[in-house]
Design a protein around this motif. Structure first.
Motif, mmCIF file in Angstrom:
data_model
loop_
_atom_site.group_PDB
_atom_site.id
_atom_site.type_symbol
_atom_site.label_atom_id
_atom_site.label_comp_id
_atom_site.label_asym_id
_atom_site.label_seq_id
_atom_site.Cartn_x
_atom_site.Cartn_y
_atom_site.Cartn_z
ATOM 1 N N LEU A 361 -5.447 -2.108 -18.345
ATOM 2 C CA LEU A 361 -5.656 -1.905 -17.124
ATOM 3 C C LEU A 361 -4.601 -1.961 -16.108
ATOM 4 C CD1 LEU A 361 -6.714 -5.688 -18.047
ATOM 5 C CD2 LEU A 361 -8.128 -3.991 -16.390
ATOM 6 N N THR A 362 -2.540 -1.824 -17.289
ATOM 7 C CA THR A 362 -2.566 -1.464 -16.562
ATOM 8 C C THR A 362 -2.436 -0.016 -15.623
ATOM 9 O OG1 THR A 362 -0.653 -2.524 -17.379
ATOM 10 C CG2 THR A 362 -0.048 -0.930 -16.506
ATOM 11 N N PHE A 363 -2.909 1.395 -16.207
ATOM 12 C CA PHE A 363 -3.064 2.527 -16.344
ATOM 13 C C PHE A 363 -4.272 2.571 -14.896
ATOM 14 C CE2 PHE A 363 -6.570 5.296 -15.833
ATOM 15 C CZ PHE A 363 -5.493 6.820 -16.198
ATOM 16 N N VAL A 369 -2.194 3.264 -7.479
ATOM 17 C CA VAL A 369 -1.415 3.994 -6.902
ATOM 18 C C VAL A 369 -1.324 5.062 -6.924
ATOM 19 C CG1 VAL A 369 1.139 3.248 -6.038
ATOM 20 C CG2 VAL A 369 -0.690 1.068 -5.946
ATOM 21 N N GLY A 370 -0.778 5.777 -7.989
ATOM 22 C CA GLY A 370 -0.437 7.106 -7.737
ATOM 23 C C GLY A 370 -1.752 8.207 -7.233
ATOM 24 N N GLY A 371 -2.580 7.457 -7.410
ATOM 25 C CA GLY A 371 -3.507 9.363 -7.064
ATOM 26 C C GLY A 371 -2.969 8.832 -5.578
ATOM 27 N N LEU A 372 -3.294 7.438 -4.789
ATOM 28 C CA LEU A 372 -2.807 7.236 -3.493
ATOM 29 C C LEU A 372 -2.531 8.148 -2.822
ATOM 30 C CD1 LEU A 372 -5.367 4.434 -3.107
ATOM 31 C CD2 LEU A 372 -6.370 6.145 -2.495
ATOM 32 N N THR A 373 -1.177 8.010 -3.627
ATOM 33 C CA THR A 373 0.235 8.836 -2.876
ATOM 34 C C THR A 373 0.323 9.807 -3.300
ATOM 35 O OG1 THR A 373 1.006 8.040 -4.905
ATOM 36 C CG2 THR A 373 1.584 6.448 -2.938
ATOM 37 N N HIS A 397 6.068 10.196 -11.007
ATOM 38 C CA HIS A 397 6.282 8.970 -11.987
ATOM 39 C C HIS A 397 4.894 8.230 -12.516
ATOM 40 C CE1 HIS A 397 10.142 10.776 -12.231
ATOM 41 N NE2 HIS A 397 10.279 10.758 -13.765
ATOM 42 N N PHE A 398 4.566 7.873 -10.884
ATOM 43 C CA PHE A 398 3.532 6.690 -11.908
ATOM 44 C C PHE A 398 1.853 7.216 -12.586
ATOM 45 C CE2 PHE A 398 2.650 2.646 -9.060
ATOM 46 C CZ PHE A 398 4.141 2.699 -8.630
ATOM 47 N N PRO A 446 10.429 0.184 -5.619
ATOM 48 C CA PRO A 446 11.415 0.900 -5.066
ATOM 49 C C PRO A 446 12.062 2.665 -4.537
ATOM 50 C CG PRO A 446 12.343 -0.621 -6.712
ATOM 51 C CD PRO A 446 11.322 0.001 -6.635
ATOM 52 N N GLN A 447 11.229 3.851 -5.019
ATOM 53 C CA GLN A 447 11.649 4.606 -5.448
ATOM 54 C C GLN A 447 11.439 5.193 -3.549
ATOM 55 O OE1 GLN A 447 11.600 7.007 -8.349
ATOM 56 N NE2 GLN A 447 13.432 6.276 -9.928
ATOM 57 N N PHE A 448 9.457 4.577 -3.732
ATOM 58 C CA PHE A 448 8.547 4.993 -3.091
ATOM 59 C C PHE A 448 9.387 4.885 -1.925
ATOM 60 C CE2 PHE A 448 4.714 4.634 -5.193
ATOM 61 C CZ PHE A 448 5.015 6.177 -5.192
#
Lengths: 554, 237
Positions: A361-363, A369-373, A397-398, A446-448
């Motif tokens: 579920l974390t994945f 988010v990682g995919g969309l960014t 990193h996401f 925060p890095q985003f």
């Protein structure tokens, strides 16, 4: 009489498990048993993760203050380079395929071993040599080029011996990866059990098959590039160095021809783990089996055609950039197909929140988010301002940590009972998963924001206005490290105190759960017949001690 | 693809099991089939390994056509052509070796392997003559390209009429890298055929078991094929 199977006393196992088959260090170091090689890979990869993680913690501590709190700028450059190189080449790329895949692939096929056991052992030892060379790099003064090793900077004399050793390390570790991929493809092609056609494969195997294609086809290009760089630096060949008539952008093309597909070497096996876990812990057959299977192949194929999106600002022609941008966005389609099929699998399922499922579920959350960014960075117009900022750092990193590492942890917990014969503590697992989720997001969200605010990556210092972002990120990194440490402690504690694992503790249907936990040296006394994939009909829960049993089997 | 191959139960492993049959295969045919797929996958990775160099060749040829036009006069097409014939001949004898292994004709197999090794060695001798001539006259790679007056004088008039372009060392870098990597593969092939020869002498191969001969021959054909591209790219155009 339906419980006849359950009432039979558990037979004393006549054959010892693979852990007891042969004793002494040599029986491990030179074993041809895929299970032992998998375990050795797991140990080696764990060591690489610790090393890379240590570098990361130093980096985060250093960024506590805008002017840098801990190390010299020069040391900072070396630390982030080795953090990247160790994590990518020694942890994430081999992580799921070489450690978990080695153990699981033959078992899921009901086979006794991979197609080429000697090649498998060779692959492991090449990995060890590659890893040792990275450590030598560290001793030989380190490298400060970033893991991308771009010339001309990287191939200047001033980079010293460390760079040459690092190139050799990349070359050797690359061949380890090629041989693993080759072995998996041949095994999945030729060693399927009776009753298992291509669309009877567990989806983890589809994922590793697609991964294998990328490993075999793209990694040699990295190998030859490392060799060319090595010789160029030694003999001034002028291949990549403009002062001798060479072309540094050619290096970038070669590098990303491998290194972009390499992100699919990382993510595809992770997706394979997710496909297994999400179905088992939703107590529902996977939704859209064929779409998930073929989207793995689609990602592998499209993944070869998108490397230029790393080079939008490298002097590539605008037409090329547009084409690469378009192709990059195409990858979103098979990725989204997978995600929606996983969600549909969970829909109206009887979801069991055990540790592997919580990691999955974390994945989902983080990969979303990682995919969309990634779309922001694949699209030409938005990439140019975001290029080389912390937005990129947070994005990858996401995908690589948030998605791949959590899937690795999901798979590790999922197959842990099979590998060790012990159940880990569910409570420790759940707490660690929660800490990983919180710590990860606190580190990288925060890095985003810092990236959008313009903070460039790879700098040892930053503008004072970004101090809050960076401090949150550093605190998050420690929470993440705590979560990972707790997960490790829980797993290790289970080796001594864990309950004995039954053959099938999760009620999964694939063949590895038909073998005892831990399996004997030969895996299966007789070749099993493959069940239909993700077919849970007939599986019945007996007890915590005996796990799940398929009706009609003794 | 083909029928999946399975391992039998231990009790089914009869006394008739071949010593070359690994424990995780049911029969030699399945094992051989798998080995062949493995070697094809290896060859695919080899193609990409060389592919990086071929791409570098194409890029530099596109960027610096004058380099290639001038520098190929340093290469003697007659030696290249001789080596091409030698290698094609060795591919023929390698293919022959596979057939003789299938037929179980041991003496013929040994002879075919010996011929292959001899031809491969001939190739390397010619290569050595070419390399040593160039290096003797200072035609090295990269910054070690410092040609002697003698070799410049020996160039054909067509070349001497051209202005000597800059960065000739880059051309020779690509030349030595590509032919050198190929040469390493030839040497590896000689080693592999030596191993096959030893096993052939020990009588390992026959109609039931010839996978290693097949695998090494497939590898050898790729080595041959790479040269078939290298020859025109460097010597002829």
């Amino acid at each position: 009489m339906t419980t006849a199977a359950a009432q039979l006393p558990a037979p004393e196992r006549p054959v010892p498990s693979y852990l007891e088959h042969g004793r002494g260090i040599r029986s491990w170091l030179f074993t041809l048993d895929h299970k032992r090689i998998g375990v050795m890979y797991l140990l080696a990869i764990g060591a690489a993760l610790l090393l890379g993680g240590l570098f990361a913690m130093v980096l985060r501590l250093h960024l506590w203050t805008p002017e840098g709190a801990l190390v010299s700028n020069d040391a900072y450059n070396k630390l982030f380079t080795l953090h990247g190189a160790v994590m990518i080449f020694l942890f994430i790329i081999p992580g799921i395929p070489a450690a978990l895949g080695n153990f699981v692939v033959p078992l899921q096929l009901g086979a006794r071993d991979l197609a080429f056991p000697r090649v498998n052992l060779l692959s492991f030892w090449l990995y060890v040599v590659g890893a040792a060379l990275f450590v030598v790099t560290l001793v030989a003064g380190g490298i400060d080029t970033g893991w991308t090793l771009y010339p001309p900077y990287s191939l200047e004399e001033a980079r010293g011996l460390g760079l040459l050793v690092a190139l050799a390390a990349v070359f050797v570790a690359g061949f380890s990866s090629i041989l693993t991929g080759l072995n998996f493809i041949a095994t999945i092609h030729k060693m399927r059990p009776p009753g298992m056609g291509w669309f009877g494969l567990p989806l983890f195997l589809w994922a590793l098959y697609a991964t294998g294609i990328i490993q075999v086809i793209s990694t040699p290009v990295l190998g030859i590039t490392a060799a060319m760089g090595f010789l160029d630096r030694l003999f001034h060949l002028g291949l990549f160095m403009p002062e001798y008539g060479g072309d540094p952008v050619l290096f970038q093309h070669f590098f990303w021809f491998y290194s972009h597909p390499a992100v699919y070497i990382m993510i595809l096996p992770a997706m394979g783990v997710v496909s297994e876990v999400v179905s088992v812990f939703s107590r529902k057959p996977i939704f859209g089996y064929r779409f998930i299977a073929l989207s793995s192949i689609a990602i592998a194929v499209i993944g070869f055609l998108v490397w230029g999106h790393h080079m939008f600002v490298s002097g590539q022609s605008r037409v090329a950039s547009l084409v690469f941008s378009f192709l990059t966005l195409l990858v979103a389609i098979p990725s989204a197909i997978k995600v929606f099929n996983w969600l549909a699998t969970m829909y109206r399922g009887a979801i069991v929140l055990k540790t592997p499922m919580v990691y999955v579920l974390t994945f989902f959350a983080i990969f979303g988010v990682g995919g969309l960014t990634g779309v922001f960075l694949g699209a030409l117009a938005t990439d140019v301002p975001l290029h080389d900022t912390y937005f990129v750092v947070a994005h990858f990193h996401f995908v690589m940590v948030g998605a791949v590492m959590t899937a690795f942890l999901a798979g590790l917990h999922y197959w842990w009972p099979k590998m060790t014969g012990r159940m880990y503590s569910e409570r420790t697992g759940l707490v660690s998963a929660a800490l990983v989720f919180v710590g990860f997001n606190l580190t990288f969200v925060p890095q985003f924001l810092a990236g959008v605010a313009g903070m460039p990556r790879r700098y040892a210092t930053y503008a004072p206005g970004l101090v809050v972002h960076n401090r949150l990120s550093t605190v998050g990194a420690f929470v993440l490290a705590l979560g990972l440490g707790l997960a490790l402690a829980g797993l290790l504690a289970s080796l001594r105190r864990g309950r004995r694992a039954p053959a099938n503790p999760w009620g999964a249907s694939s063949l590895e759960w038909a073998a005892p936990s831990p399996p004997p040296h030969d895996n299966f006394a007789t070749t099993p017949r493959a069940p239909r994939p993700y077919d849970y009909a007939g599986l019945r829960f007996v007890s915590e001690e005996e796990g799940w049993v398929r009706e009609g089997t003794p | 693809m083909s029928a999946p191959s399975r391992a039998p139960s231990p009790d089914a492993a009869s006394a008739g099991r071949s010593p070359f049959l690994a424990h995780h295969f049911e029969d030699l045919a399945a094992q051989q089939d798998t080995a062949r797929l493995g070697i094809w996958l290896f060859l695919a990775s080899e193609v990409l390994f060389f592919g990086g160099l071929f791409t570098a060749y194409a890029v530099f040829r596109g960027n610096h056509p004058e380099l290639f036009r001038y520098a190929h006069h340093f290469l003697d097409w007659r030696l290249g052509a001789l080596n091409t014939v030698v290698l094609i001949g060795s591919s023929l004898s390698a293919a022959w070796a596979v057939r003789l292994a299938q037929l179980g004709r041991r003496r013929g197999l040994e002879l075919a392997i010996l011929v292959t090794i001899a031809l491969a060695a001939t190739f390397m001798v010619v290569k050595y003559l070419e390399y040593s001539h160039k290096l003797h006259h200072g035609v090295g790679w990269g910054t070690s390209y410092r040609p002697s007056a003698a070799i410049l004088a020996s160039l054909p008039d067509a070349a001497r009429a051209l202005p000597a372009p800059r960065h000739l060392g880059t051309f020779f870098a690509i030349y030595y890298l590509m032919t050198g990597l190929h040469g390493i593969h030839v040497l590896a092939g000689i080693g592999l055929f030596g191993w096959i020869l030893r096993r052939a002498r020990a009588g390992h191969f026959g109609p039931g078991y010839y996978a290693p001969v097949d695998a090494v021959a497939l590898y050898w054909h790729l080595v041959d094929l790479v040269w078939i591209y290298l020859f025109p790219l460097f010597y002829l155009i």
